[in-house]
Design a protein around this motif. Structure first.
Motif, PDB file in Angstrom:
ATOM      1  N   PHE A 266       0.878  -1.173   0.000  1.00  0.00           N
ATOM      2  CA  PHE A 266       0.000   0.000   0.000  1.00  0.00           C
ATOM      3  C   PHE A 266       0.918   1.225   0.000  1.00  0.00           C
ATOM      4  O   PHE A 266       1.210   1.809   1.037  1.00  0.00           O
ATOM      5  CB  PHE A 266      -0.883  -0.041   1.244  1.00  0.00           C
ATOM      6  CG  PHE A 266      -2.093   0.850   1.169  1.00  0.00           C
ATOM      7  CD1 PHE A 266      -2.200   1.872   0.223  1.00  0.00           C
ATOM      8  CD2 PHE A 266      -3.136   0.685   2.074  1.00  0.00           C
ATOM      9  CE1 PHE A 266      -3.299   2.685   0.165  1.00  0.00           C
ATOM     10  CE2 PHE A 266      -4.253   1.497   2.026  1.00  0.00           C
ATOM     11  CZ  PHE A 266      -4.334   2.507   1.072  1.00  0.00           C
ATOM     12  N   VAL A 267       1.375   1.625  -1.191  1.00  0.00           N
ATOM     13  CA  VAL A 267       2.441   2.615  -1.321  1.00  0.00           C
ATOM     14  C   VAL A 267       2.028   3.961  -0.747  1.00  0.00           C
ATOM     15  O   VAL A 267       2.798   4.601  -0.013  1.00  0.00           O
ATOM     16  CB  VAL A 267       2.850   2.757  -2.799  1.00  0.00           C
ATOM     17  CG1 VAL A 267       3.886   3.870  -2.960  1.00  0.00           C
ATOM     18  CG2 VAL A 267       3.409   1.440  -3.311  1.00  0.00           C
ATOM     19  N   MET A 268       0.857   4.454  -1.075  1.00  0.00           N
ATOM     20  CA  MET A 268       0.451   5.784  -0.602  1.00  0.00           C
ATOM     21  C   MET A 268       0.334   5.821   0.926  1.00  0.00           C
ATOM     22  O   MET A 268       0.650   6.834   1.551  1.00  0.00           O
ATOM     23  CB  MET A 268      -0.872   6.199  -1.252  1.00  0.00           C
ATOM     24  CG  MET A 268      -0.729   6.590  -2.711  1.00  0.00           C
ATOM     25  SD  MET A 268      -2.235   7.337  -3.408  1.00  0.00           S
ATOM     26  CE  MET A 268      -2.378   8.851  -2.477  1.00  0.00           C
ATOM     27  N   ARG A 269      -0.088   4.723   1.536  1.00  0.00           N
ATOM     28  CA  ARG A 269      -0.143   4.668   3.006  1.00  0.00           C
ATOM     29  C   ARG A 269       1.253   4.746   3.595  1.00  0.00           C
ATOM     30  O   ARG A 269       1.499   5.463   4.579  1.00  0.00           O
ATOM     31  CB  ARG A 269      -0.828   3.380   3.451  1.00  0.00           C
ATOM     32  CG  ARG A 269      -0.915   3.189   4.959  1.00  0.00           C
ATOM     33  CD  ARG A 269      -1.154   1.745   5.300  1.00  0.00           C
ATOM     34  NE  ARG A 269      -0.063   0.897   4.814  1.00  0.00           N
ATOM     35  CZ  ARG A 269      -0.090  -0.441   4.801  1.00  0.00           C
ATOM     36  NH1 ARG A 269      -1.160  -1.076   5.240  1.00  0.00           N
ATOM     37  NH2 ARG A 269       0.942  -1.129   4.365  1.00  0.00           N
ATOM     38  N   ASP A 270       2.184   4.002   2.979  1.00  0.00           N
ATOM     39  CA  ASP A 270       3.546   3.965   3.500  1.00  0.00           C
ATOM     40  C   ASP A 270       4.251   5.318   3.365  1.00  0.00           C
ATOM     41  O   ASP A 270       5.130   5.640   4.160  1.00  0.00           O
ATOM     42  CB  ASP A 270       4.360   2.898   2.767  1.00  0.00           C
ATOM     43  CG  ASP A 270       3.797   1.504   2.999  1.00  0.00           C
ATOM     44  OD1 ASP A 270       3.085   1.316   4.014  1.00  0.00           O
ATOM     45  OD2 ASP A 270       4.038   0.612   2.141  1.00  0.00           O
ATOM     46  N   GLN A 271       3.895   6.129   2.365  1.00  0.00           N
ATOM     47  CA  GLN A 271       4.555   7.414   2.138  1.00  0.00           C
ATOM     48  C   GLN A 271       3.854   8.557   2.860  1.00  0.00           C
ATOM     49  O   GLN A 271       4.410   9.658   2.936  1.00  0.00           O
ATOM     50  CB  GLN A 271       4.586   7.734   0.632  1.00  0.00           C
ATOM     51  CG  GLN A 271       5.473   6.802  -0.177  1.00  0.00           C
ATOM     52  CD  GLN A 271       6.907   6.836   0.288  1.00  0.00           C
ATOM     53  OE1 GLN A 271       7.461   5.814   0.722  1.00  0.00           O
ATOM     54  NE2 GLN A 271       7.536   7.995   0.240  1.00  0.00           N
ATOM     55  N   ALA A 272       2.674   8.347   3.384  1.00  0.00           N
ATOM     56  CA  ALA A 272       1.906   9.441   3.979  1.00  0.00           C
ATOM     57  C   ALA A 272       2.479   9.854   5.318  1.00  0.00           C
ATOM     58  O   ALA A 272       3.086   9.067   6.048  1.00  0.00           O
ATOM     59  CB  ALA A 272       0.449   9.029   4.136  1.00  0.00           C
ATOM     60  N   LEU A 273       2.285  11.131   5.638  1.00  0.00           N
ATOM     61  CA  LEU A 273       2.723  11.638   6.939  1.00  0.00           C
ATOM     62  C   LEU A 273       1.927  10.976   8.051  1.00  0.00           C
ATOM     63  O   LEU A 273       2.482  10.602   9.099  1.00  0.00           O
ATOM     64  CB  LEU A 273       2.543  13.166   6.984  1.00  0.00           C
ATOM     65  CG  LEU A 273       2.994  13.864   8.252  1.00  0.00           C
ATOM     66  CD1 LEU A 273       4.511  13.727   8.452  1.00  0.00           C
ATOM     67  CD2 LEU A 273       2.604  15.356   8.217  1.00  0.00           C
ATOM     68  N   PHE A 274       0.615  10.826   7.839  1.00  0.00           N
ATOM     69  CA  PHE A 274      -0.256  10.128   8.802  1.00  0.00           C
ATOM     70  C   PHE A 274      -0.950   8.996   8.048  1.00  0.00           C
ATOM     71  O   PHE A 274      -1.975   9.222   7.378  1.00  0.00           O
ATOM     72  CB  PHE A 274      -1.295  11.084   9.394  1.00  0.00           C
ATOM     73  CG  PHE A 274      -0.698  12.256  10.138  1.00  0.00           C
ATOM     74  CD1 PHE A 274      -0.069  12.073  11.353  1.00  0.00           C
ATOM     75  CD2 PHE A 274      -0.759  13.525   9.590  1.00  0.00           C
ATOM     76  CE1 PHE A 274       0.483  13.149  12.036  1.00  0.00           C
ATOM     77  CE2 PHE A 274      -0.214  14.597  10.263  1.00  0.00           C
ATOM     78  CZ  PHE A 274       0.425  14.415  11.475  1.00  0.00           C
ATOM     79  N   PRO A 275      -0.437   7.759   8.120  1.00  0.00           N
ATOM     80  CA  PRO A 275      -1.013   6.635   7.361  1.00  0.00           C
ATOM     81  C   PRO A 275      -2.487   6.409   7.631  1.00  0.00           C
ATOM     82  O   PRO A 275      -3.231   5.985   6.743  1.00  0.00           O
ATOM     83  CB  PRO A 275      -0.169   5.438   7.839  1.00  0.00           C
ATOM     84  CG  PRO A 275       1.122   6.046   8.267  1.00  0.00           C
ATOM     85  CD  PRO A 275       0.782   7.374   8.855  1.00  0.00           C
ATOM     86  N   VAL A 276      -2.930   6.724   8.858  1.00  0.00           N
ATOM     87  CA  VAL A 276      -4.329   6.485   9.174  1.00  0.00           C
ATOM     88  C   VAL A 276      -5.250   7.327   8.285  1.00  0.00           C
ATOM     89  O   VAL A 276      -6.389   6.947   7.990  1.00  0.00           O
ATOM     90  CB  VAL A 276      -4.597   6.771  10.670  1.00  0.00           C
ATOM     91  CG1 VAL A 276      -4.428   8.252  10.990  1.00  0.00           C
ATOM     92  CG2 VAL A 276      -5.987   6.285  11.077  1.00  0.00           C
ATOM     93  N   LEU A 277      -4.740   8.492   7.868  1.00  0.00           N
ATOM     94  CA  LEU A 277      -5.559   9.348   6.992  1.00  0.00           C
ATOM     95  C   LEU A 277      -5.747   8.723   5.614  1.00  0.00           C
ATOM     96  O   LEU A 277      -6.749   8.988   4.936  1.00  0.00           O
ATOM     97  CB  LEU A 277      -4.920  10.739   6.863  1.00  0.00           C
ATOM     98  CG  LEU A 277      -5.072  11.660   8.073  1.00  0.00           C
ATOM     99  CD1 LEU A 277      -4.346  12.977   7.848  1.00  0.00           C
ATOM    100  CD2 LEU A 277      -6.548  11.910   8.376  1.00  0.00           C
ATOM    101  N   ILE A 278      -4.784   7.915   5.181  1.00  0.00           N
ATOM    102  CA  ILE A 278      -4.933   7.229   3.893  1.00  0.00           C
ATOM    103  C   ILE A 278      -6.038   6.201   3.988  1.00  0.00           C
ATOM    104  O   ILE A 278      -6.863   6.056   3.072  1.00  0.00           O
ATOM    105  CB  ILE A 278      -3.607   6.583   3.454  1.00  0.00           C
ATOM    106  CG1 ILE A 278      -2.512   7.658   3.302  1.00  0.00           C
ATOM    107  CG2 ILE A 278      -3.790   5.833   2.134  1.00  0.00           C
ATOM    108  CD1 ILE A 278      -2.838   8.718   2.272  1.00  0.00           C
TER     109      ILE A 278
END
Length: 747
Positions: A266-278
């Motif tokens: 889950f690339v966008m989750r891994d790169q996000a500042l707050f994964p929970v927001l993804i």
């Protein structure tokens, strides 16, 4: 009629471009593909090709949006979205296909979005302790409740979803920017194709992400100003989502390695500042798409039901509340989605849902193309940034994308659509709105008539254009039926009625008579055109018709009338024959055994009495056309030729055989040496369904100036007219034919 206060209250409850079009369209476009599949697109295609794929996919969306805007600003848009736009342009057949398939596609799409939402919940909360079916059912019920309460609640709820979605995207932007590396960006610029992933494969993977522009259009009946809101909201959602997709693709290429991009993570989750927001973004995107489909699908069904195309669907036409909510259709949509939830895996039918979306977009473009190409004066959209050639390109692009995504499902979708189209067309449903078909037909006819006018006439191109002088409606129906048999889908038939009197006094009656003729033609399913005129007497009416009826190369070239035993009509009858001859029109006179109301097919042969070399070619051609009708195919053609007792029978038969070979017509030849032609024909024609015989309408002054030889040649023809009262007693019908000279069976 609703009161002014109720109308104002209903109007106040409607939405503008932001809430009614921009928000539902954007939320449908920014879906799960952005979160879960865009990284794979960048990984396999590289940044440059990923942007090219985005540009190509968005180009199709923009062209479709141009077509939507053109059609929407050319009419007063009501509920039904794509169905309303298409049915009022291309007609009830295309509109019905789109209504049914687009409704089914959106109803099942609710299940797909609910399934995506459920998977996101299970991934984010693995210890929740609820089964997939339980979570999906609860979600479907919640979506149903929101939409059933009303679009107002749903739109306000979508504002919150939009805020969460934007926060998740910002969270990714910030996290990816922190890990941005120019070296990674350079390494991810070029593609890394594999046997399973080529340019078109990746394009097919990404394209469903841009198929959300109809979400706002489907709300057309709930918009304050749809002519303004639809173009503005649709283009705004396309432009804004394009910027977001391009920015995400750029940041993915510059912050994630190639192996991670093409992996299963889950690339966008891994790169996000707050994964929970993804997770929140994925949940919001799928939930908003489910809400959009649950809102849009019932409105399509409601509009379709209101048009009463299929009476069994009429129950879904009723709305509820001041905003006319389609709650009955919402219940059906919920049930269809719930059946999908219980069915489980929808991967097998997901491709055909995309096909139906693309069929809708392609048909919208086709409607805009036809409207513009037909040069219909009524097509005056206030949105002018479009051209029919662009719309045609959009229709072809949608068709091409269908086959790129899945050729098998594309063929299945086209076959199903074609079958439903012909089912509706066969029903011959009469609707109260016009469509582009009439305008397009006019444009085609106009060009064809101009081409005919410029071309030099050749006998090879001769076609029967018959003007029937049969009296009023239903009078001697067999005359019109014979005219239709003689033209057999190859010529034209006009049914004329002459009203005696002064036009100033009878113009209203003339208009009514033509309408009655038109209704009679429709009732009897006759391929014919009505014409009614007012003149001081019948003969003057015939002259007017022969001079003015028709246009260019489509003027009548043959007059068909019935034989009458009424001696009082004899003068008018012969005057009509002489006038038609002088105006170079062929003549067909029918004496039939049929009654006024019932038409039947006589038994026996199609007989041709060869009594005139001039007329025989037209008689042969009429006999051939008659036999081409399904009802006459088992009737053989037989040529009866009386000759002098000492005539060279073998040579005459050879000449006739040569003519038939050149004419490419099969017929039996019967040569009868006799000095009593009429009696010989009487004996040889039995059994007879119909007898063709040539004649020459000759006025007294013509006879005086003719040689004895010419008069002798016509003696048998004159005798035929004089003895017609005897011939009508023969079995079968009798058809007298005069050839004005334009026909050649050798052509």
């Amino acid at each position: 009629m609703p009161s002014k206060e109720l109308r104002e209250e209903a109007e106040a409850s409607k939405f503008g471009f932001f809430g009614g079009v921009f928000t539902p369209s954007l939320l449908t476009i920014l879906g799960v593909i952005m979160f879960l599949r865009l990284s794979n697109v960048v990984g396999y295609a590289g940044l440059w090709n990923a942007l090219l794929i985005l540009l190509f996919a968005k180009a199709i969306s923009v062209i479709t949006a141009l077509s939507i805007s053109s059609i929407a600003t050319n009419m007063r848009v009501q509920g039904g979205g794509a169905y309303y736009l298409i049915s009022r342009s291309l007609g009830v057949e295309f509109g019905g296909v789109i209504a049914i398939f687009f409704y089914i596609a959106q109803a099942i799409a609710v299940t797909m979005y609910v399934a995506g939402f459920t998977e996101a919940i299970l991934s984010a909360l693995p210890g929740l302790g609820l089964s997939y079916t339980m979570i999906a059912t609860i979600t479907n019920v919640i979506v149903f409740i929101f939409v059933f309460i009303g679009a107002g609640w749903t739109i306000r709820f979508q504002y919150g979803i939009l805020a969460i979605l934007m926060l998740s995207i910002v969270s990714f932007f910030v996290g990816a920017f922190q890990d941005f590396s120019p070296e990674l960006l350079r390494s991810n610029l070029v593609p890394a194709w594999t046997p399973d992933y080529s340019f078109f494969t990746v394009f097919a993977l990404f394209f469903p992400a841009v198929t959300g522009i109809m979400a706002g259009v489907n709300m057309s009946g709930d918009l304050k100003d749809p002519e303004r809101a639809i173009p503005l909201g649709t283009f705004a959602s396309i432009g804004f989502s394009t910027l977001i997709y391009a920015a995400i693709a750029f940041l993915l290429a510059g912050s994630v390695s190639r192996n991670a991009l093409v992996g299963d993570g889950f690339v966008m989750r891994d790169q996000a500042l707050f994964p929970v927001l993804i997770y929140a973004g994925v949940i919001s995107a799928t939930l908003s798409s489910a809400l959009g489909s649950m809102m849009g699908a019932p409105r399509i069904l409601q509009a379709f039901a209101r048009d009463n195309i299929f009476k069994r669907l009429r129950w879904f036409a009723k709305g509820s509340g001041k905003s006319n909510e389609p709650r009955r259709a919402v219940i059906l949509t919920f049930l269809i989605a719930q059946v999908g939830v219980f069915a489980g895996d929808l991967n097998t039918i997901a491709p055909i849902i995309t096909m139906f979306f693309l069929l809708t977009y392609g048909t919208v473009n086709l409607a805009c193309f036809y409207e513009g190409r037909s040069k219909n004066p009524s097509f005056r959209p206030t949105f002018r940034f479009n051209h029919w050639s662009v719309a045609f390109l959009g229709a072809l692009s949608c068709l091409g994308v269908m086959f790129l995504i899945n050729p098998i499902w594309a063929v299945i979708a086209l076959i199903l659509s074609g079958g439903l189209y012909f089912l509706i067309a066969r029903s011959e449903i009469q609707v109260k709105w016009g469509d582009v078909d009439g305008g397009l037909s006019f444009q085609v006819a106009r060009k064809a008539l101009l081409r005919l006018e410029r071309e030099k006439y050749h006998p090879k191109n001769w076609r029967p254009s018959v003007l029937v002088l049969g009296g009023g409606v239903g009078s001697r129906l067999y005359l019109t039926q014979y005219a239709c048999w003689f033209t057999v889908d190859s010529g034209m038939v006009s049914i004329a009625q002459i009203i005696q009197g002064e036009l100033e006094d009878l113009h209203t009656r003339r208009y009514e008579a033509e309408n009655i003729l038109r209704k009679f033609i429709l009732k009897e399913r006759l391929p014919a055109f009505p014409v009614a005129i007012v003149e001081k007497d019948i003969h003057a009416g015939v002259k007017s018709l022969l001079q003015c009826h028709g246009i260019g190369g489509m003027r009548p070239n043959a007059i068909l009338l019935g034989w009458s035993k009424d001696s009082e009509k004899e003068e008018v009858f012969y005057d009509t024959l002489y006038t038609a001859k002088n105006m170079k029109r062929s003549l067909i006179i029918i004496a039939s055994k049929m009654n006024e109301e019932k038409v039947f097919i006589p038994r026996g042969a199609i007989n041709i009495w060869w009594n005139s070399a001039k007329n025989v070619e037209l008689m042969l051609l009429l006999a051939f056309m008659l036999r081409n009708n399904r009802e006459w195919r088992d009737h053989s053609i037989r040529i009866l030729r009386p000759v002098a007792p000492k005539a060279d029978v073998d040579n005459i038969e050879k000449e006739m055989q040569d003519l038939l070979v050149q004419a490419r017509i099969d017929a039996e030849i019967v040569i009868m040496p006799t000095d009593k032609p009429f009696e010989a024909v009487r004996r040889s024609m039995t059994p007879s369904a119909i007898l063709f015989a040539g004649f020459e309408p000759v006025e007294d002054d013509e006879e005086e100036g003719e040689s004895k030889e010419t008069t002798a040649e016509k003696s048998s023809e004159d005798t035929l007219i004089e003895t017609l009262h005897r011939t009508v007693d023969l079995p079968g019908d009798v058809v007298l034919v005069y050839n004005a000279g334009e026909v050649s069976v050798k052509a």
